[in-house]
Enzyme design. Structure first.
Site, PDB file in Angstrom:
ATOM      1  N   SER A  24      -3.875   4.488  -0.922  1.00 58.52           N
ATOM      2  CA  SER A  24      -5.762   4.305  -1.168  1.00 58.52           C
ATOM      3  C   SER A  24      -6.411   5.628  -1.141  1.00 58.52           C
ATOM      4  O   SER A  24      -6.302   6.237   0.182  1.00 58.52           O
ATOM      5  CB  SER A  24      -5.966   2.872  -0.346  1.00 58.52           C
ATOM      6  OG  SER A  24      -7.212   2.826  -1.551  1.00 58.52           O
ATOM      7  N   GLY A  25      -6.771   6.085  -1.935  1.00 61.22           N
ATOM      8  CA  GLY A  25      -8.117   6.972  -2.333  1.00 61.22           C
ATOM      9  C   GLY A  25      -8.641   6.760  -3.158  1.00 61.22           C
ATOM     10  O   GLY A  25      -9.162   5.933  -3.917  1.00 61.22           O
ATOM     11  N   GLY A  26      -9.367   8.105  -4.032  1.00 57.46           N
ATOM     12  CA  GLY A  26     -10.837   8.008  -4.896  1.00 57.46           C
ATOM     13  C   GLY A  26     -10.653   7.762  -5.717  1.00 57.46           C
ATOM     14  O   GLY A  26     -11.164   6.927  -6.670  1.00 57.46           O
ATOM     15  N   THR A  29      -5.585   2.127  -5.487  1.00 54.33           N
ATOM     16  CA  THR A  29      -4.990   2.038  -4.619  1.00 54.33           C
ATOM     17  C   THR A  29      -2.978   0.809  -5.056  1.00 54.33           C
ATOM     18  O   THR A  29      -2.728   1.307  -5.894  1.00 54.33           O
ATOM     19  CB  THR A  29      -5.399   0.266  -3.989  1.00 54.33           C
ATOM     20  OG1 THR A  29      -6.759   0.805  -3.704  1.00 54.33           O
ATOM     21  CG2 THR A  29      -4.182   0.510  -3.004  1.00 54.33           C
ATOM     22  N   VAL A  30      -1.894   2.225  -4.331  1.00 57.24           N
ATOM     23  CA  VAL A  30      -1.286   1.696  -4.105  1.00 57.24           C
ATOM     24  C   VAL A  30       0.243   0.605  -3.665  1.00 57.24           C
ATOM     25  O   VAL A  30      -0.647   1.535  -2.209  1.00 57.24           O
ATOM     26  CB  VAL A  30      -0.043   2.935  -4.546  1.00 57.24           C
ATOM     27  CG1 VAL A  30       1.056   3.177  -5.024  1.00 57.24           C
ATOM     28  CG2 VAL A  30      -0.711   4.079  -5.432  1.00 57.24           C
ATOM     29  N   LYS A  44       0.944   0.004  -8.769  1.00 58.78           N
ATOM     30  CA  LYS A  44      -0.569   0.963  -9.183  1.00 58.78           C
ATOM     31  C   LYS A  44      -1.994   0.323 -10.011  1.00 58.78           C
ATOM     32  O   LYS A  44      -1.430  -0.050 -10.529  1.00 58.78           O
ATOM     33  CB  LYS A  44      -0.569   2.785  -9.468  1.00 58.78           C
ATOM     34  CG  LYS A  44       0.794   2.804  -9.150  1.00 58.78           C
ATOM     35  CD  LYS A  44       0.909   5.115  -9.380  1.00 58.78           C
ATOM     36  CE  LYS A  44       2.016   5.273  -9.714  1.00 58.78           C
ATOM     37  NZ  LYS A  44       2.217   7.042  -9.843  1.00 58.78           N
ATOM     38  N   ASP A 138       3.131  20.807 -13.711  1.00 50.98           N
ATOM     39  CA  ASP A 138       2.550  20.902 -12.403  1.00 50.98           C
ATOM     40  C   ASP A 138       3.965  20.698 -11.856  1.00 50.98           C
ATOM     41  O   ASP A 138       3.905  19.518 -10.645  1.00 50.98           O
ATOM     42  CB  ASP A 138       1.628  19.950 -11.988  1.00 50.98           C
ATOM     43  CG  ASP A 138       0.815  20.409 -10.088  1.00 50.98           C
ATOM     44  OD1 ASP A 138       1.094  21.108 -10.329  1.00 50.98           O
ATOM     45  OD2 ASP A 138       0.485  18.952 -10.025  1.00 50.98           O
TER      46      ASP A 138
END
Length: 724
Positions: A24-26, A29-30, A44, A138
């Site tokens: 989970s991040g900003g 959530t996965v 996701k 990327d």
């Protein structure tokens, strides 16, 4: 690797039951999830507090699009998604393998054969993106997952359409400095040649354990990328000139992905046979860990807990590297694909990017679901049979035509150009989901989307060879294209040395009834042999595509395969517009060259209708009972006797623009539906009287008579209106 679910995480999202948190991040959530059919997925979601931001929603939808463009062979297979849900979500294949940087850390630099195979397969992946006018921007070791079947490209956080700078600022260097191209480092346009530069850097890392421009501060790396010679210490001598050319500062000096794949020339051996034993062991370990994962959920906090646990606030969880195991390192990536956002036309003419309100719209929209067909390789159309509508190209869904609810999503055969129906049964052609399996022809369970045992198998034709198409089916036979190749390949292009055939297979015995050779394709071509097909009156009617993109109307004897006649389908309209087939037992009515009837037996003209004046423009025709219907520019719909071409009725004076002539009208039980500038016009089949004009989204429309639904298929959605 896996963390327990929070007490307030949902139990289900879509058709998936949540098992564990992967990170989970900003942004979101996965989760590790399983579908009702037991399939493991990485799911996701976007945090609720940013889901109200249209910009973040757009980026989420673009990541879904990009994942579908790269496809399941070269990326994480998309199972299902709903970017317009209150909490947008995306369910993908859970990729079983480590990222390339972890793989090198575990097993050391890869041997030269593995590097060559890795590079050739990544060329195929990038080639698929570039053919869709998308650049990754990327590419780096952490964005490449190493599986037993080959590498998978992930993380489309800054991917975008070639030439599209709407999601970045001019002059800004977006990307990872150690692997970006010189032009990207200066904020200039990053074309496909920039992805080739980054790929070469990835291959240097795979072969040596270090990047071509070292490590350090951002500014130092950018300077080296722009001006310094790459550090190729440790690169196998045979690869030195190849990678040095790819790392040229001038994009014009670099090879294309096709040219680089030829220079790498990895040979026919399977990818897994080239990997070191420790790396293969790690892949096996990850398979077992996911297979035996059980749901665990943290208890709700007590009343004196400091704060409520929210998605994104978890103090522990996998690192970003672990998140890459999902088949997507960016929870909310941005990949701009030509076509733009999903937008509906409201009754007041404004555009809406949010899903419609639950209240029934005045213009009678009954349901709508997202079913993206990104960069279709054939005219978009549903496969319609009793009780089911199969829609989509990558990420196929089987929908209930009455309610729009999915009966199943993304079955074993996920490319719709390999699915066809005779109106009662659903058939598929594929390679048993492995790269080396022979071509098999199956029936598909319409209730679940699952394939059974093939009733026909062709050992000399690889099932996953690009160019394989299931064209159409009758109660007696299925008609398809199959190829023979000197080497097995999953590249999304034709290759030199392949031989291609049109064939018919008996649906009862699985026996091949006949086989007809097809013209050879130029190496690297991605143009399929056929754009549409129908069987009528014992004739197989095809719109055949040449290697240069030219179209021909070709008719074969459906029983023997004998070529009876063909003629060009010339015109200034796009190929898909000319590929519509209107056929009855006697005639075929082409979608090019005016409104004419050609005899199926010999291709000779039976009649021609010139409209108000010679040279009048018509949209593609449609056939119902003994009548041919078409829309004439500046006039409206006309109905002609199918045997003689005589006018039965014609609208007068309806404004029809050229843009409304790209789709055929739809013949319903009572009305003819045709496009107008404001939506759709419903005309009485007997008299032509306009009885029910209504507003509707611009799409291609198809009648599902048993369900009483008019099905609309757009680039990013499927919807339904009443069929009255």
């Amino acid at each position: 690797m896996l963390s327990p679910l929070s007490h307030d995480d949902p139990h289900r999202i879509g058709a998936h039951r949540l098992i564990a948190r992967l990170g989970s991040g900003g942004m979101g959530t996965v989760y590790l999830a399983r579908s009702d059919a037991g399939r493991t997925a990485a799911l996701k979601t976007m945090h609720a507090h940013i889901a109200t931001d249209p910009g973040f929603r757009t980026r989420f939808r673009l990541e879904v699009d990009a994942a579908r463009v790269i496809g399941p062979v070269h990326g994480a297979r998309v199972f299902d998604a709903d970017p317009l849900a209150e909490t947008p979500w995306l369910a993908t294949e859970y990729v079983l393998g480590p990222p390339l940087d972890d793989a090198v850390a575990l097993a050391g630099p890869l041997p030269e054969p593995a590097v060559r195979a890795l590079g050739a397969l990544l060329c195929a992946a990038l080639g698929r993106l570039h053919a869709s006018e998308v650049v990754h921007r990327d590419l780096k070791p952490s964005n490449i997952m190493v599986t037993a079947d080959g590498p998978k490209v992930i993380d489309f956080g800054i991917a975008r359409a070639i030439g599209d700078d709407r999601l970045t600022r001019t002059g800004t260097a977006a990307g990872t400095p150690a692997f970006m191209s010189p032009e990207q480092a200066t904020g200039q346009e990053h074309a496909p040649a920039g992805d080739v530069f980054a790929l070469a850097g990835v291959l240097v890392f795979a072969a040596t354990g270090h990047g071509p421009f070292g490590t350090g501060q951002h500014a130092d790396l950018v300077y080296r990328v722009r001006y310094a010679e790459p550090d190729l210490t440790g690169v196998p001598p045979a690869l030195l000139p190849v990678l040095a050319r790819c790392l040229a500062k001038d994009p014009a000096d670099r090879p294309t992905t096709t040219g680089l794949a030829a220079l790498l020339d990895p040979g026919p051996d399977a990818f897994a046979t080239r990997l070191p034993e420790p790396l293969l062991g790690e892949i096996v370990r990850r398979v077992g860990a996911v297979r035996h994962a059980l749901p665990r959920r943290l208890p709700a906090p007590t009343e004196d807990a400091l704060t409520e646990t929210r998605p994104g606030d978890a103090p522990t969880g996998p690192s970003r590297r672990r998140l890459l195991l999902l088949g997507g390192g960016s929870v909310l990536g941005a990949a701009a694909i030509g076509g733009g956002a999903w937008a509906w036309s409201r009754p007041d003419g404004t555009s809406a990017r949010q899903p419609p309100a639950p209240k029934q719209p005045k213009w009678d929209l009954l349901w709508q679901v997202p079913t993206a067909s990104v960069v279709p390789s054939f005219p978009p159309a549903p496969v319609v049979l009793d009780g089911l509508v199969v829609v989509g190209e990558n990420g196929v869904k089987g929908l209930d035509p009455v309610t729009g609810k999915p009966k199943w999503s993304d079955p074993d055969v996920y490319f719709r150009r390999k699915v066809a129906t005779d109106g009662r049964k659903l058939y598929a052609a594929d390679g048993l989901l492995t790269d080396t399996a022979p071509l098999g022809v199956f029936t598909v369970d319409p209730a679940t989307g699952e394939t059974g045992t093939p009733f026909g198998t062709f050992e000399d034709m690889p099932g996953n060879l690009y160019g394989t198409q299931l064209l159409c089916a009758t109660g007696d036979a299925v008609y398809l294209t199959g190829g023979r190749s000197p080497r097995r390949t999953t590249e999304a292009v034709f290759r030199e040395g392949q031989r291609w055939f049109l064939l018919a297979v008996d649906v009862l015995s699985g026996r091949k009834l006949w086989e007809v050779p097809l013209p050879a394709r130029q190496d690297g071509s991605d143009r399929l042999h056929f754009l549409s097909a129908r069987v009528s009156g014992g004739h197989l009617v095809l719109v055949q595509q040449a290697g240069d993109g030219g179209l021909r109307l070709a008719v074969h004897d459906a029983r023997t395969g004998e070529a009876l006649w063909d003629r060009p389908l010339d015109g200034d309209r796009p190929a898909f517009d000319r590929a519509h087939l209107a056929v009855d037992d006697r005639h075929v009515y082409p979608s090019a060259g005016g409104l004419v009837a050609l005899r199926l037996a010999d291709g000779k003209q039976a009649w021609r209708f010139d409209g108000n004046a010679p040279g009048a423009r018509f949209g593609p025709p449609a056939v119902g009972e003994d009548t041919v219907y078409a829309v004439e520019e500046g006039r409206g719909a006309v109905a002609l006797d199918a045997a003689t071409g005589k006018v039965r009725w014609a609208e007068k004076g309806r404004t029809v623009a050229g843009a409304d002539l790209d789709v055929p009208p739809v013949v319903g039980p009572v009305h003819l539906y045709s496009r107008s500038s404001t939506g759709l016009v419903a005309s009485d089949l007997r008299t032509g009287a306009v009885s029910r004009p209504f507003k509707a989204a611009r799409a291609r429309y198809f009648a599902h008579v048993p369900a009483g639904r008019l099905i609309a298929v757009g680039d990013e959605y499927t919807a339904a209106y009443p069929l009255v």
